[in-house]
Write a protein that holds these residues in place. Structure first.
Motif, PDB file in Angstrom:
ATOM      1  N   ASN A  16     -44.257   9.230  59.304  1.00 40.94           N
ATOM      2  CA  ASN A  16     -44.242  10.549  59.940  1.00 40.94           C
ATOM      3  C   ASN A  16     -42.841  11.049  60.274  1.00 40.94           C
ATOM      4  O   ASN A  16     -42.664  11.837  61.184  1.00 40.94           O
ATOM      5  N   THR A  17     -41.828  10.587  59.548  1.00 39.84           N
ATOM      6  CA  THR A  17     -40.502  11.157  59.734  1.00 39.84           C
ATOM      7  C   THR A  17     -40.421  12.454  58.938  1.00 39.84           C
ATOM      8  O   THR A  17     -41.284  12.758  58.119  1.00 39.84           O
ATOM      9  N   GLY A  18     -39.381  13.204  59.161  1.00 42.37           N
ATOM     10  CA  GLY A  18     -39.285  14.525  58.560  1.00 42.37           C
ATOM     11  C   GLY A  18     -39.017  14.556  57.068  1.00 42.37           C
ATOM     12  O   GLY A  18     -39.142  15.602  56.455  1.00 42.37           O
ATOM     13  N   GLY A  19     -38.660  13.464  56.452  1.00 43.27           N
ATOM     14  CA  GLY A  19     -38.272  13.486  55.053  1.00 43.27           C
ATOM     15  C   GLY A  19     -39.397  13.427  54.040  1.00 43.27           C
ATOM     16  O   GLY A  19     -39.140  13.296  52.861  1.00 43.27           O
ATOM     17  N   HIS A  20     -40.643  13.515  54.472  1.00 44.23           N
ATOM     18  CA  HIS A  20     -41.749  13.380  53.536  1.00 44.23           C
ATOM     19  C   HIS A  20     -42.207  14.704  52.950  1.00 44.23           C
ATOM     20  O   HIS A  20     -43.176  14.737  52.205  1.00 44.23           O
ATOM     21  N   GLY A  21     -41.559  15.810  53.263  1.00 46.06           N
ATOM     22  CA  GLY A  21     -41.869  17.093  52.652  1.00 46.06           C
ATOM     23  C   GLY A  21     -42.478  18.081  53.629  1.00 46.06           C
ATOM     24  O   GLY A  21     -42.807  17.766  54.764  1.00 46.06           O
ATOM     25  N   SER A  22     -42.640  19.299  53.132  1.00 40.77           N
ATOM     26  CA  SER A  22     -43.225  20.359  53.942  1.00 40.77           C
ATOM     27  C   SER A  22     -44.731  20.136  54.070  1.00 40.77           C
ATOM     28  O   SER A  22     -45.328  19.318  53.360  1.00 40.77           O
ATOM     29  N   ILE A  23     -45.362  20.881  54.952  1.00 40.04           N
ATOM     30  CA  ILE A  23     -46.814  20.762  55.144  1.00 40.04           C
ATOM     31  C   ILE A  23     -47.546  21.070  53.846  1.00 40.04           C
ATOM     32  O   ILE A  23     -48.493  20.371  53.473  1.00 40.04           O
ATOM     33  N   GLU A  24     -47.079  22.080  53.114  1.00 40.77           N
ATOM     34  CA  GLU A  24     -47.714  22.450  51.850  1.00 40.77           C
ATOM     35  C   GLU A  24     -47.542  21.356  50.794  1.00 40.77           C
ATOM     36  O   GLU A  24     -48.478  21.029  50.064  1.00 40.77           O
ATOM     37  N   ALA A  25     -46.349  20.793  50.719  1.00 41.01           N
ATOM     38  CA  ALA A  25     -46.096  19.734  49.735  1.00 41.01           C
ATOM     39  C   ALA A  25     -46.937  18.501  50.042  1.00 41.01           C
ATOM     40  O   ALA A  25     -47.524  17.889  49.144  1.00 41.01           O
ATOM     41  N   ILE A  26     -47.024  18.134  51.310  1.00 34.98           N
ATOM     42  CA  ILE A  26     -47.826  16.974  51.703  1.00 34.98           C
ATOM     43  C   ILE A  26     -49.291  17.210  51.365  1.00 34.98           C
ATOM     44  O   ILE A  26     -49.962  16.329  50.825  1.00 34.98           O
ATOM     45  N   ALA A  27     -49.797  18.405  51.651  1.00 37.62           N
ATOM     46  CA  ALA A  27     -51.199  18.718  51.330  1.00 37.62           C
ATOM     47  C   ALA A  27     -51.437  18.634  49.833  1.00 37.62           C
ATOM     48  O   ALA A  27     -52.459  18.113  49.376  1.00 37.62           O
ATOM     49  N   SER A  28     -50.473  19.111  49.053  1.00 40.28           N
ATOM     50  CA  SER A  28     -50.606  19.088  47.596  1.00 40.28           C
ATOM     51  C   SER A  28     -50.611  17.660  47.055  1.00 40.28           C
ATOM     52  O   SER A  28     -51.490  17.283  46.280  1.00 40.28           O
ATOM     53  N   TYR A  29     -49.633  16.839  47.451  1.00 40.42           N
ATOM     54  CA  TYR A  29     -49.637  15.493  46.893  1.00 40.42           C
ATOM     55  C   TYR A  29     -50.698  14.611  47.511  1.00 40.42           C
ATOM     56  O   TYR A  29     -51.185  13.673  46.889  1.00 40.42           O
ATOM     57  N   ARG A  30     -51.159  14.937  48.712  1.00 42.42           N
ATOM     58  CA  ARG A  30     -52.303  14.218  49.291  1.00 42.42           C
ATOM     59  C   ARG A  30     -53.533  14.443  48.406  1.00 42.42           C
ATOM     60  O   ARG A  30     -54.241  13.500  48.052  1.00 42.42           O
ATOM     61  N   HIS A  31     -53.774  15.697  48.044  1.00 49.20           N
ATOM     62  CA  HIS A  31     -54.921  16.021  47.191  1.00 49.20           C
ATOM     63  C   HIS A  31     -54.790  15.380  45.809  1.00 49.20           C
ATOM     64  O   HIS A  31     -55.732  14.765  45.307  1.00 49.20           O
ATOM     65  N   ASP A  32     -53.614  15.506  45.199  1.00 49.93           N
ATOM     66  CA  ASP A  32     -53.407  14.956  43.853  1.00 49.93           C
ATOM     67  C   ASP A  32     -53.550  13.436  43.825  1.00 49.93           C
ATOM     68  O   ASP A  32     -54.165  12.885  42.917  1.00 49.93           O
ATOM     69  N   LEU A  33     -52.982  12.750  44.817  1.00 51.35           N
ATOM     70  CA  LEU A  33     -53.082  11.286  44.850  1.00 51.35           C
ATOM     71  C   LEU A  33     -54.523  10.823  45.028  1.00 51.35           C
ATOM     72  O   LEU A  33     -54.961   9.865  44.394  1.00 51.35           O
ATOM     73  N   GLN A  34     -55.254  11.536  45.879  1.00 50.56           N
ATOM     74  CA  GLN A  34     -56.639  11.131  46.095  1.00 50.56           C
ATOM     75  C   GLN A  34     -57.510  11.458  44.884  1.00 50.56           C
ATOM     76  O   GLN A  34     -58.306  10.625  44.449  1.00 50.56           O
ATOM     77  N   ALA A  35     -57.337  12.637  44.319  1.00 48.05           N
ATOM     78  CA  ALA A  35     -58.177  13.052  43.201  1.00 48.05           C
ATOM     79  C   ALA A  35     -57.866  12.272  41.921  1.00 48.05           C
ATOM     80  O   ALA A  35     -58.772  11.905  41.176  1.00 48.05           O
ATOM     81  N   ASN A  36     -56.596  11.997  41.671  1.00 50.95           N
ATOM     82  CA  ASN A  36     -56.210  11.387  40.399  1.00 50.95           C
ATOM     83  C   ASN A  36     -56.066   9.875  40.433  1.00 50.95           C
ATOM     84  O   ASN A  36     -56.225   9.219  39.404  1.00 50.95           O
ATOM     85  N   TYR A  37     -55.735   9.308  41.598  1.00 53.71           N
ATOM     86  CA  TYR A  37     -55.408   7.884  41.635  1.00 53.71           C
ATOM     87  C   TYR A  37     -56.141   7.101  42.724  1.00 53.71           C
ATOM     88  O   TYR A  37     -55.901   5.915  42.897  1.00 53.71           O
ATOM     89  N   ASN A  38     -56.985   7.770  43.511  1.00 55.52           N
ATOM     90  CA  ASN A  38     -57.725   7.135  44.600  1.00 55.52           C
ATOM     91  C   ASN A  38     -56.780   6.497  45.621  1.00 55.52           C
ATOM     92  O   ASN A  38     -56.979   5.371  46.076  1.00 55.52           O
TER      93      ASN A  38
END
Length: 82
Positions: A16-38
């Motif tokens: 939860n440090t600040g370097g993990h991206g914006s809220i939009e970027a986190i939401a996007s890669y959260r969705h992609d990682l779950q949908a594509n790679y579980n």
């Protein structure tokens, strides 16, 4: 195609440090990682070092190993001549 069975996803814990991206970027890669790679993302609460397993275990172990090796090296007869 999933690389990990749906019944046992990979849990990726971020500190939860600040370097993990914006809220939009986190939401996007959260969705992609779950949908594509579980892979499921989990953010630790901010300012909670007692919950950070890296701080509690890995880094402490690494630090003690480095300190022990350094101490052993400094205690050799030739240590004064370095």
């Amino acid at each position: 195609m999933h690389f990990v069975p749906q019944t046992s996803p990979i849990l990726l814990i971020l500190d939860n440090t600040g370097g993990h991206g914006s809220i939009e970027a986190i939401a996007s890669y959260r969705h992609d990682l779950q949908a594509n790679y579980n892979v499921l993302l989990h953010h630790q609460p901010p300012h909670s070092p007692e919950l950070n397993l890296l701080d509690l275990g890995t880094w402490t172990s690494l630090q003690s190993t480095v300190e022990r090796k350094h101490t052993l090296r400094c205690m050799t007869p030739n240590a004064l001549y370095r």
